[in-house]
Design an enzyme around this catalytic site. Structure first.
Site, mmCIF file in Angstrom:
data_model
loop_
_atom_site.group_PDB
_atom_site.id
_atom_site.type_symbol
_atom_site.label_atom_id
_atom_site.label_comp_id
_atom_site.label_asym_id
_atom_site.label_seq_id
_atom_site.Cartn_x
_atom_site.Cartn_y
_atom_site.Cartn_z
ATOM 1 N N ARG A 1 1.061 -1.097 -0.165
ATOM 2 C CA ARG A 1 0.059 0.089 0.126
ATOM 3 C C ARG A 1 0.861 1.303 0.041
ATOM 4 O O ARG A 1 2.039 1.141 0.422
ATOM 5 C CB ARG A 1 -0.793 0.077 1.165
ATOM 6 N N TYR B 1 -9.350 -8.636 -5.423
ATOM 7 C CA TYR B 1 -8.240 -7.719 -5.750
ATOM 8 C C TYR B 1 -7.487 -8.455 -7.125
ATOM 9 O O TYR B 1 -6.773 -8.107 -7.717
ATOM 10 C CB TYR B 1 -6.920 -7.728 -4.816
ATOM 11 N N ARG C 1 -1.973 -2.116 -6.592
ATOM 12 C CA ARG C 1 -1.966 -3.178 -5.727
ATOM 13 C C ARG C 1 -2.817 -4.336 -6.400
ATOM 14 O O ARG C 1 -2.223 -5.588 -6.245
ATOM 15 C CB ARG C 1 -2.594 -2.698 -4.460
ATOM 16 N N LYS D 1 -2.208 -1.534 7.524
ATOM 17 C CA LYS D 1 -3.535 -1.189 7.530
ATOM 18 C C LYS D 1 -4.106 -2.070 8.700
ATOM 19 O O LYS D 1 -5.014 -1.463 9.324
ATOM 20 C CB LYS D 1 -4.271 -1.375 6.045
ATOM 21 N N HIS E 1 -3.970 -10.242 3.120
ATOM 22 C CA HIS E 1 -5.260 -10.508 2.986
ATOM 23 C C HIS E 1 -5.576 -11.540 4.015
ATOM 24 O O HIS E 1 -4.951 -12.651 3.836
ATOM 25 C CB HIS E 1 -6.038 -10.755 1.670
ATOM 26 N N HIS F 1 -4.002 2.928 -5.951
ATOM 27 C CA HIS F 1 -4.309 1.870 -5.065
ATOM 28 C C HIS F 1 -4.361 0.466 -6.217
ATOM 29 O O HIS F 1 -4.253 -0.518 -5.962
ATOM 30 C CB HIS F 1 -5.401 1.951 -4.485
#
Length: 159
Positions: free
Chosen positions: A29, A143, A111, A54, A134, A108
C-alpha cells in the site's frame, strides 16, 4: 503503463517512478511504501519487513528481482527508502495521471495489478495472501483480475 512511465519521467519528484514500480512489484500500500526504512530491507535475503500496516499486523514480504533492482537504484540518504510525504506523493500522482491522460486510475490500482501478477506467476492463494496481508480469500479475490489469455497459455503448458 507506457503512458504512466513517460509521464513519471517528467515528474520533478525523483521518487515518484520508483514508488510506482515498487507498488507494482510488491503489492504494498502507499502508506506501507512511505513508511519503509532501509533497516526494514534485507536485500541479501530478499525480504522487506512492514511494521505498520492497515490491518495492524506486521508482516515480512519477499521481494521480487524487479523490486530489488528498483531498491538498488535508490540513494541511501537517511533512514527512509522513499523520503517523501503522503501529500507529496498524492500531488505528484495527480499531476502524473493528468499528464498521462489516464483519468480514473488510482495509485491503489497498482496493488490490484501486483496481486493479479502474483497469481499469474503461479503463486498459490496462501502465498499471495502472505504478501498482500489479506486474511480473507474472498477479499483477496476481489483484488485479482486475471487475464483469460494467460490462463490459456498456462493450460497449454500442462497438456
Amino acid at each position: 503503463m507506457a503512458a504512466t512511465e513517460k509521464a513519471a519521467n517528467r515528474c520533478l519528484n525523483p521518487y515518484t517512478w520508483p514508488t510506482i514500480r515498487l507498488a507494482l512489484y510488491t503489492a504494498m500500500r502507499r502508506s506501507e511504501l512511505l513508511q519503509l526504512h532501509w533497516l526494514d530491507i534485507d536485500l541479501e535475503a530478499q525480504l522487506a519487513t512492514l511494521h505498520e500496516t492497515k490491518n495492524g499486523h506486521a508482516r515480512t514480504i519477499p521481494l521480487t528481482r524487479d523490486a530489488i533492482k528498483v531498491l538498488a537504484t535508490l540513494p541511501r540518504q537517511g533512514q527512509s527508502v522513499l523520503p517523501m510525504t503522503e501529500l507529496a506523493l498524492r500531488q505528484s500522482w495527480e499531476r502524473l495521471v493528468k499528464r498521462a491522460g489516464v483519468n480514473g486510475f488510482r495509485f491503489h490500482d497498482f496493488r490490484h495489478e501486483a496481486i493479479s501478477r502474483f497469481f499469474e506467476m503461479g503463486l498459490s492463494v496462501p502465498e499471495v495472501a502472505l504478501i498482500s496481508s489479506h486474511r480473507d480469500a474472498r477479499m483477496l479475490f476481489r483484488y485479482t483480475h486475471l487475464k483469460v489469455e494467460n490462463v490459456v497459455t498456462r493450460l497449454g503448458r500442462c497438456v
